[in-house]
Design a protein around this motif. Structure first.
Motif, PDB file in Angstrom:
ATOM      1  N   ARG A 194      28.716 120.818  58.632  1.00 37.14           N
ATOM      2  CA  ARG A 194      29.075 122.116  59.184  1.00 37.14           C
ATOM      3  C   ARG A 194      28.422 122.239  60.552  1.00 37.14           C
ATOM      4  NH1 ARG A 194      32.777 124.052  56.210  1.00 37.14           N
ATOM      5  NH2 ARG A 194      32.446 124.448  54.019  1.00 37.14           N
ATOM      6  N   GLY A 195      29.029 123.051  61.368  1.00 43.19           N
ATOM      7  CA  GLY A 195      28.455 123.290  62.676  1.00 43.19           C
ATOM      8  C   GLY A 195      29.541 123.356  63.728  1.00 43.19           C
ATOM      9  N   ASN A 196      29.124 123.563  64.939  1.00 47.42           N
ATOM     10  CA  ASN A 196      30.079 123.668  66.029  1.00 47.42           C
ATOM     11  C   ASN A 196      30.307 122.301  66.689  1.00 47.42           C
ATOM     12  OD1 ASN A 196      27.777 123.248  67.602  1.00 47.42           O
ATOM     13  ND2 ASN A 196      27.502 125.429  67.991  1.00 47.42           N
ATOM     14  N   VAL A 197      31.103 122.298  67.735  1.00 40.39           N
ATOM     15  CA  VAL A 197      31.413 121.056  68.439  1.00 40.39           C
ATOM     16  C   VAL A 197      30.134 120.390  68.943  1.00 40.39           C
ATOM     17  CG1 VAL A 197      32.513 120.117  70.512  1.00 40.39           C
ATOM     18  CG2 VAL A 197      33.720 121.777  69.108  1.00 40.39           C
ATOM     19  N   GLN A 198      29.244 121.176  69.480  1.00 41.73           N
ATOM     20  CA  GLN A 198      28.004 120.616  70.013  1.00 41.73           C
ATOM     21  C   GLN A 198      27.204 119.905  68.924  1.00 41.73           C
ATOM     22  OE1 GLN A 198      29.172 123.675  70.631  1.00 41.73           O
ATOM     23  NE2 GLN A 198      29.321 123.862  72.849  1.00 41.73           N
ATOM     24  N   THR A 199      27.208 120.443  67.705  1.00 40.18           N
ATOM     25  CA  THR A 199      26.509 119.797  66.587  1.00 40.18           C
ATOM     26  C   THR A 199      27.115 118.431  66.311  1.00 40.18           C
ATOM     27  OG1 THR A 199      25.983 121.932  65.577  1.00 40.18           O
ATOM     28  CG2 THR A 199      25.899 119.992  64.144  1.00 40.18           C
ATOM     29  N   GLY A 200      28.447 118.368  66.261  1.00 43.49           N
ATOM     30  CA  GLY A 200      29.116 117.090  66.018  1.00 43.49           C
ATOM     31  C   GLY A 200      28.829 116.082  67.100  1.00 43.49           C
ATOM     32  N   LEU A 201      28.886 116.503  68.340  1.00 43.87           N
ATOM     33  CA  LEU A 201      28.616 115.583  69.449  1.00 43.87           C
ATOM     34  C   LEU A 201      27.148 115.159  69.489  1.00 43.87           C
ATOM     35  CD1 LEU A 201      30.866 117.178  72.205  1.00 43.87           C
ATOM     36  CD2 LEU A 201      31.325 115.153  70.802  1.00 43.87           C
ATOM     37  N   ARG A 202      26.248 116.071  69.137  1.00 43.00           N
ATOM     38  CA  ARG A 202      24.828 115.715  69.092  1.00 43.00           C
ATOM     39  C   ARG A 202      24.586 114.634  68.044  1.00 43.00           C
ATOM     40  NH1 ARG A 202      21.334 117.274  65.680  1.00 43.00           N
ATOM     41  NH2 ARG A 202      22.382 119.207  65.104  1.00 43.00           N
ATOM     42  N   LYS A 203      25.211 114.779  66.883  1.00 45.33           N
ATOM     43  CA  LYS A 203      25.056 113.770  65.832  1.00 45.33           C
ATOM     44  C   LYS A 203      25.586 112.411  66.295  1.00 45.33           C
ATOM     45  CE  LYS A 203      24.777 116.607  61.733  1.00 45.33           C
ATOM     46  NZ  LYS A 203      25.090 116.632  60.326  1.00 45.33           N
ATOM     47  N   LEU A 204      26.652 112.418  67.061  1.00 45.85           N
ATOM     48  CA  LEU A 204      27.158 111.158  67.620  1.00 45.85           C
ATOM     49  C   LEU A 204      26.147 110.554  68.589  1.00 45.85           C
ATOM     50  CD1 LEU A 204      30.917 111.834  68.428  1.00 45.85           C
ATOM     51  CD2 LEU A 204      29.996 110.250  66.745  1.00 45.85           C
ATOM     52  N   LEU A 224      37.401 116.069  65.927  1.00 48.25           N
ATOM     53  CA  LEU A 224      37.264 117.418  66.471  1.00 48.25           C
ATOM     54  C   LEU A 224      38.618 117.882  66.978  1.00 48.25           C
ATOM     55  CD1 LEU A 224      34.020 116.758  68.548  1.00 48.25           C
ATOM     56  CD2 LEU A 224      34.171 117.998  66.393  1.00 48.25           C
ATOM     57  N   ALA A 225      38.811 119.173  67.018  1.00 51.06           N
ATOM     58  CA  ALA A 225      40.072 119.742  67.499  1.00 51.06           C
ATOM     59  C   ALA A 225      40.154 119.610  69.015  1.00 51.06           C
ATOM     60  CB  ALA A 225      40.174 121.207  67.095  1.00 51.06           C
ATOM     61  N   LEU A 226      41.220 118.976  69.501  1.00 49.42           N
ATOM     62  CA  LEU A 226      41.414 118.804  70.934  1.00 49.42           C
ATOM     63  C   LEU A 226      41.502 120.147  71.645  1.00 49.42           C
ATOM     64  CD1 LEU A 226      41.797 116.916  73.325  1.00 49.42           C
ATOM     65  CD2 LEU A 226      44.246 116.852  72.779  1.00 49.42           C
ATOM     66  N   ALA A 227      42.156 121.118  71.014  1.00 50.58           N
ATOM     67  CA  ALA A 227      42.269 122.446  71.625  1.00 50.58           C
ATOM     68  C   ALA A 227      40.890 123.050  71.878  1.00 50.58           C
ATOM     69  CB  ALA A 227      43.096 123.368  70.733  1.00 50.58           C
ATOM     70  N   GLU A 228      39.996 122.859  70.924  1.00 52.16           N
ATOM     71  CA  GLU A 228      38.646 123.399  71.099  1.00 52.16           C
ATOM     72  C   GLU A 228      37.906 122.664  72.217  1.00 52.16           C
ATOM     73  OE1 GLU A 228      34.808 124.785  68.447  1.00 52.16           O
ATOM     74  OE2 GLU A 228      36.261 123.426  67.559  1.00 52.16           O
ATOM     75  N   LEU A 229      38.056 121.344  72.264  1.00 55.54           N
ATOM     76  CA  LEU A 229      37.415 120.574  73.340  1.00 55.54           C
ATOM     77  C   LEU A 229      37.957 120.987  74.705  1.00 55.54           C
ATOM     78  CD1 LEU A 229      37.255 117.059  71.664  1.00 55.54           C
ATOM     79  CD2 LEU A 229      35.335 118.599  72.111  1.00 55.54           C
ATOM     80  N   LEU A 279      36.455 124.316  75.666  1.00 57.72           N
ATOM     81  CA  LEU A 279      35.051 124.179  76.065  1.00 57.72           C
ATOM     82  C   LEU A 279      34.867 123.262  77.271  1.00 57.72           C
ATOM     83  CD1 LEU A 279      33.516 123.847  72.497  1.00 57.72           C
ATOM     84  CD2 LEU A 279      33.382 125.840  74.009  1.00 57.72           C
ATOM     85  N   ASN A 280      35.974 122.800  77.845  1.00 57.68           N
ATOM     86  CA  ASN A 280      35.928 121.879  78.976  1.00 57.68           C
ATOM     87  C   ASN A 280      35.103 120.627  78.636  1.00 57.68           C
ATOM     88  OD1 ASN A 280      36.698 121.063  81.534  1.00 57.68           O
ATOM     89  ND2 ASN A 280      34.892 121.976  82.507  1.00 57.68           N
ATOM     90  N   MET A 281      35.350 120.083  77.453  1.00 62.83           N
ATOM     91  CA  MET A 281      34.592 118.933  76.971  1.00 62.83           C
ATOM     92  C   MET A 281      35.499 117.749  76.645  1.00 62.83           C
ATOM     93  SD  MET A 281      31.884 120.931  74.517  1.00 62.83           S
ATOM     94  CE  MET A 281      30.731 119.572  74.337  1.00 62.83           C
ATOM     95  N   THR A 282      36.650 117.645  77.308  1.00 60.38           N
ATOM     96  CA  THR A 282      37.592 116.574  76.991  1.00 60.38           C
ATOM     97  C   THR A 282      37.092 115.198  77.412  1.00 60.38           C
ATOM     98  OG1 THR A 282      38.810 117.022  79.024  1.00 60.38           O
ATOM     99  CG2 THR A 282      39.624 118.057  76.996  1.00 60.38           C
TER     100      THR A 282
END
Length: 154
Positions: free
Chosen positions: A6-16, A26-31, A34-37
């Motif tokens: 669970r968590g937000n996009v930043q949590t997922g990317l931090r784990k990576l 992750l959802a492309l729309a969300e990225l 957040l300007n994180m493409t």
């Protein structure tokens, strides 16, 4: 090994970045929002992975007795999307789905102008999968019936 977290996009990317996980979805729309493409390494097509039912459709609610607002909202309607949503929701309703049920579905207009619907339901552990695919007229009665048909075991 698959891990749900669970968590937000930043949590997922931090784990990576920390090497806790080797990949994430992750959802492309969300990225994009957040300007994180820059973090996107590949995207999945509809053929690779069907979306959740009614994913990406926007709904607007208003007071039932507000005719002026209903008129404004009606002018925003995209009929093709509305009919796709009707088909997908009929599928979800038929299967008595909830947010905890692994049910996906996608309806769209195909190159012949008909409705193409693809759906899938799985057991929570993924060991049993039922799939369906059907084509029919892009008319509300036909679309509802397509959504109501039960999937077949694959």
């Amino acid at each position: 090994v698959q891990e749900n977290f669970r968590g937000n996009v930043q949590t997922g990317l931090r784990k990576l970045n920390e090497g806790v996980d080797q990949a994430t979805l992750l959802a492309l729309a969300e990225l994009k929002h957040l300007n994180m493409t820059k973090n996107v390494t590949s995207t999945l097509s509809i053929d690779d992975m069907l979306p959740a039912v009614v994913q990406g459709a926007i709904g607007i609610a208003s007071r039932s007795n507000d005719d002026k607002m209903a008129e404004y909202i009606a002018s925003l309607n995209h009929e093709e999307t509305r009919l796709a949503v009707v088909c997908e929701r009929a599928f979800l309703t038929t299967l008595d789905g909830s947010c905890r049920t692994p049910i996906v579905g996608y309806a769209c207009r195909n190159e012949d102008g008909n409705c193409l619907f693809r759906g899938l339901v799985a057991s929570p552990d993924g060991t049993h999968v039922l799939e369906t695919s059907r084509v029919g007229p892009y008319a509300v009665e036909d679309i509802i019936e397509m959504g109501r048909k039960s999937p077949k075991k694959s």
